[in-house]
Design a protein around this motif. Sequence first.
Motif, PDB file in Angstrom:
ATOM      1  N   ALA A  23      14.204   1.649  -1.584  1.00  0.00           N
ATOM      2  CA  ALA A  23      13.545   1.291  -3.243  1.00  0.00           C
ATOM      3  C   ALA A  23      13.240   3.022  -4.229  1.00  0.00           C
ATOM      4  O   ALA A  23      13.654   2.519  -5.045  1.00  0.00           O
ATOM      5  CB  ALA A  23      12.649   0.288  -2.716  1.00  0.00           C
ATOM      6  N   ASP A  24      12.185   3.350  -3.415  1.00  0.00           N
ATOM      7  CA  ASP A  24      12.237   5.033  -4.063  1.00  0.00           C
ATOM      8  C   ASP A  24      12.862   6.054  -4.570  1.00  0.00           C
ATOM      9  O   ASP A  24      13.731   6.178  -3.447  1.00  0.00           O
ATOM     10  CB  ASP A  24      10.384   4.876  -3.766  1.00  0.00           C
ATOM     11  CG  ASP A  24       9.175   4.351  -4.155  1.00  0.00           C
ATOM     12  OD1 ASP A  24       9.130   4.073  -5.311  1.00  0.00           O
ATOM     13  OD2 ASP A  24       8.455   4.016  -3.619  1.00  0.00           O
ATOM     14  N   THR A  25      12.758   6.385  -5.624  1.00  0.00           N
ATOM     15  CA  THR A  25      13.257   6.855  -5.873  1.00  0.00           C
ATOM     16  C   THR A  25      12.513   8.551  -5.473  1.00  0.00           C
ATOM     17  O   THR A  25      11.302   8.565  -5.306  1.00  0.00           O
ATOM     18  CB  THR A  25      13.903   7.132  -7.618  1.00  0.00           C
ATOM     19  OG1 THR A  25      12.596   7.184  -7.965  1.00  0.00           O
ATOM     20  CG2 THR A  25      14.877   5.999  -7.348  1.00  0.00           C
ATOM     21  N   CYS A  43       9.409   4.155   3.308  1.00  0.00           N
ATOM     22  CA  CYS A  43      10.369   3.338   3.628  1.00  0.00           C
ATOM     23  C   CYS A  43      11.181   2.329   3.601  1.00  0.00           C
ATOM     24  O   CYS A  43      11.108   1.260   3.561  1.00  0.00           O
ATOM     25  CB  CYS A  43      11.557   3.626   4.796  1.00  0.00           C
ATOM     26  SG  CYS A  43      12.756   3.000   4.994  1.00  0.00           S
ATOM     27  N   PRO A  44      10.716   2.312   1.619  1.00  0.00           N
ATOM     28  CA  PRO A  44      10.537   0.049   1.280  1.00  0.00           C
ATOM     29  C   PRO A  44      11.988   0.725   0.436  1.00  0.00           C
ATOM     30  O   PRO A  44      12.768   0.049   0.559  1.00  0.00           O
ATOM     31  CB  PRO A  44       9.982   1.307  -0.302  1.00  0.00           C
ATOM     32  CG  PRO A  44       9.701   2.113  -0.696  1.00  0.00           C
ATOM     33  CD  PRO A  44      10.839   3.517   0.676  1.00  0.00           C
ATOM     34  N   ASN A  73      15.113  -2.404   7.781  1.00  0.00           N
ATOM     35  CA  ASN A  73      13.337  -1.880   8.786  1.00  0.00           C
ATOM     36  C   ASN A  73      13.012  -1.080   7.637  1.00  0.00           C
ATOM     37  O   ASN A  73      14.025   0.269   7.019  1.00  0.00           O
ATOM     38  CB  ASN A  73      13.843  -1.272  10.278  1.00  0.00           C
ATOM     39  CG  ASN A  73      14.531  -2.199  10.975  1.00  0.00           C
ATOM     40  OD1 ASN A  73      15.079  -1.794  11.891  1.00  0.00           O
ATOM     41  ND2 ASN A  73      15.021  -4.114  10.437  1.00  0.00           N
ATOM     42  N   GLY A  74      11.859  -1.052   7.455  1.00  0.00           N
ATOM     43  CA  GLY A  74      10.807  -0.120   7.501  1.00  0.00           C
ATOM     44  C   GLY A  74      10.523  -0.842   5.704  1.00  0.00           C
ATOM     45  O   GLY A  74      10.026  -1.537   5.234  1.00  0.00           O
ATOM     46  N   ILE A  75       8.874  -0.226   5.684  1.00  0.00           N
ATOM     47  CA  ILE A  75       7.498  -0.311   4.444  1.00  0.00           C
ATOM     48  C   ILE A  75       7.026   0.786   4.205  1.00  0.00           C
ATOM     49  O   ILE A  75       7.769   1.970   4.646  1.00  0.00           O
ATOM     50  CB  ILE A  75       6.534  -1.231   5.742  1.00  0.00           C
ATOM     51  CG1 ILE A  75       5.468  -0.108   6.766  1.00  0.00           C
ATOM     52  CG2 ILE A  75       7.426  -2.487   5.909  1.00  0.00           C
ATOM     53  CD1 ILE A  75       4.619  -0.872   7.222  1.00  0.00           C
ATOM     54  N   PRO A  76       6.431   0.138   2.816  1.00  0.00           N
ATOM     55  CA  PRO A  76       6.346   1.767   1.788  1.00  0.00           C
ATOM     56  C   PRO A  76       4.443   1.943   2.396  1.00  0.00           C
ATOM     57  O   PRO A  76       3.790   1.067   2.446  1.00  0.00           O
ATOM     58  CB  PRO A  76       5.744   0.935   0.851  1.00  0.00           C
ATOM     59  CG  PRO A  76       5.503  -0.881   0.723  1.00  0.00           C
ATOM     60  CD  PRO A  76       6.304  -0.817   1.934  1.00  0.00           C
ATOM     61  N   GLY A  77       4.568   3.129   2.472  1.00  0.00           N
ATOM     62  CA  GLY A  77       3.098   3.393   2.332  1.00  0.00           C
ATOM     63  C   GLY A  77       2.416   4.655   2.223  1.00  0.00           C
ATOM     64  O   GLY A  77       1.296   5.411   2.508  1.00  0.00           O
TER      65      GLY A  77
END
Length: 509
Positions: free
Chosen positions: A78-80, A326-327, A355-359
Amino acid sequence: TEYDLVITNGVCVTASDIAALDIGICGEKIALLAPSGSLAKASTKRLIDAEGGYVMPGGVDCHVHLQEPNMFGKGCSADTFETGTRSAIAGGTTTVVAFAPQQRTEPSLLAALDAAHGLARGNCYSDYGFHLLVGNAGEQALNEIAKLPERGVTSLKIFMTYEALQLCDCDILSVLAEARTNKVLTMIHAENGDVLTWLTDRLEKRGFVAPRYHAHSRPPLLEDEATNRAIALAELVAQTPILLVHVSDAGATRRIREAQTRGQPVFAETCPQYLFLTREEHLDGPHGFEAAKHVCSPPPRDKAAQAAIWTGLRNGTFAMLNSDHCPFNYDDNFTGKKACITEEFPAGRFRHIPNGIPGVETRLPLAFAAIDRLDRLPLTKLVEVTSTNAAKLYGLYPKKGALMPGLSDADLVVWYPNEGSAKSSATLDGLTITNSMLHHDVDYTPYEGRGVTNWPRYTMLRGKVVWDRDGEGIVGDKGYGQFIERESSTLNDIWQRVEEAGPFDEEKL
Ligand code: URP
Ligand code: ZN
Ligand code: ZN
Ligand code: ZN
């Protein structure tokens, strides 16, 4: 001397010391450390009174995924580079090392590196570097490993899992041998991919497809086995230095600790999700698709594993606490987690959840709120595992991760004062994390509603204030962040030891 910026009355914390000191900054560098208060009247363009606050080297987060196209064949993260590095500075992190992903279908590493540069250049709020993510260990890629150091890239990551990326043992050995020759650190994602594909198929046949079954498909034993195998393969190739990434469980931690005790150069990182989330609460607990917000690999484990990870962070088994940011959006029908919801599978299918989450933004505040669990000297330990060790391991030290006059960039994070009596600002007792206060481009945080005790008041990057929480928030400029060419690792003299051991020679086995 005329300074560009002076920080007075703060308490400076490095990985080794805590002391009340003033900091004088000229241009992009730390110029002087002086007795507390002594620079309060110095000639300077800007003075920041940090009375009652802590001043630390900026956070260094060496595991972030930004703008990776076609991640595991499941869409773009998701994030650039813009939004991910914006999120980083708002959370006190001034340097990130992201991935330049080589796809399985792409023979060249250098082409992947060029592509990543193209996405990042001119778009970053924080400084940045790259690890090569090796998805195809063919002849061309193996030959190009020798070219990485001259391009400022001294680490690569390989995978023992994910169908789109998994390398077999012989490819892993070839990468290790080439990396060793060129003083490139090999990062390894250690989970047994064949076993988890087998388990996933069996779960699916029985209709167990909801997000929570993600954890059933990759139990701790898969990580334990793959970690052990990775350590063995590295030992075989004349003790090639390796780094186990995102370690989540007691078994893998024990394997790493044992290898370290034998003197093998095995390093490891863990991540906030293994310190602050559990399988019971975040995967087994939530109803329906909600658990997808905590689908990452490895998955959050049980309470006993969590305790073992804390112990490993305290006792030095883990050199670093990186985010593995890793959003994927929860609600985006094209590339988000919800993309796996269909009429046939209204609760989603865990096999298709990326797989992955923001943080990246919450890493430092979460760690700060838990410092009482870190060590006898928790503030120095916090700096060590969130900044200094990463800088040393990835060849950024002492430019990053330190406060050395003349040598270190003026990358700083100033925390709000602990005592309410301080004049610079109020304390943040009772601050609660909500997604709306974060600066990533993701529609949720896995830490929604969690309390923290502090937040970066200022973040400074190479002498410039880029985050001012009481002011306008983000005050840095997109594009101010620079690519940082990295040297080979200096942590524990790992390459000196490799040189002394001589080249890998199968005849000696
Ligand atoms: O679930 C995770 N960790 N996603 C990011 C990719 C990786 O394996 O690091
Ligand atoms: Zn093979
Ligand atoms: Zn990984
Ligand atoms: Zn990752």
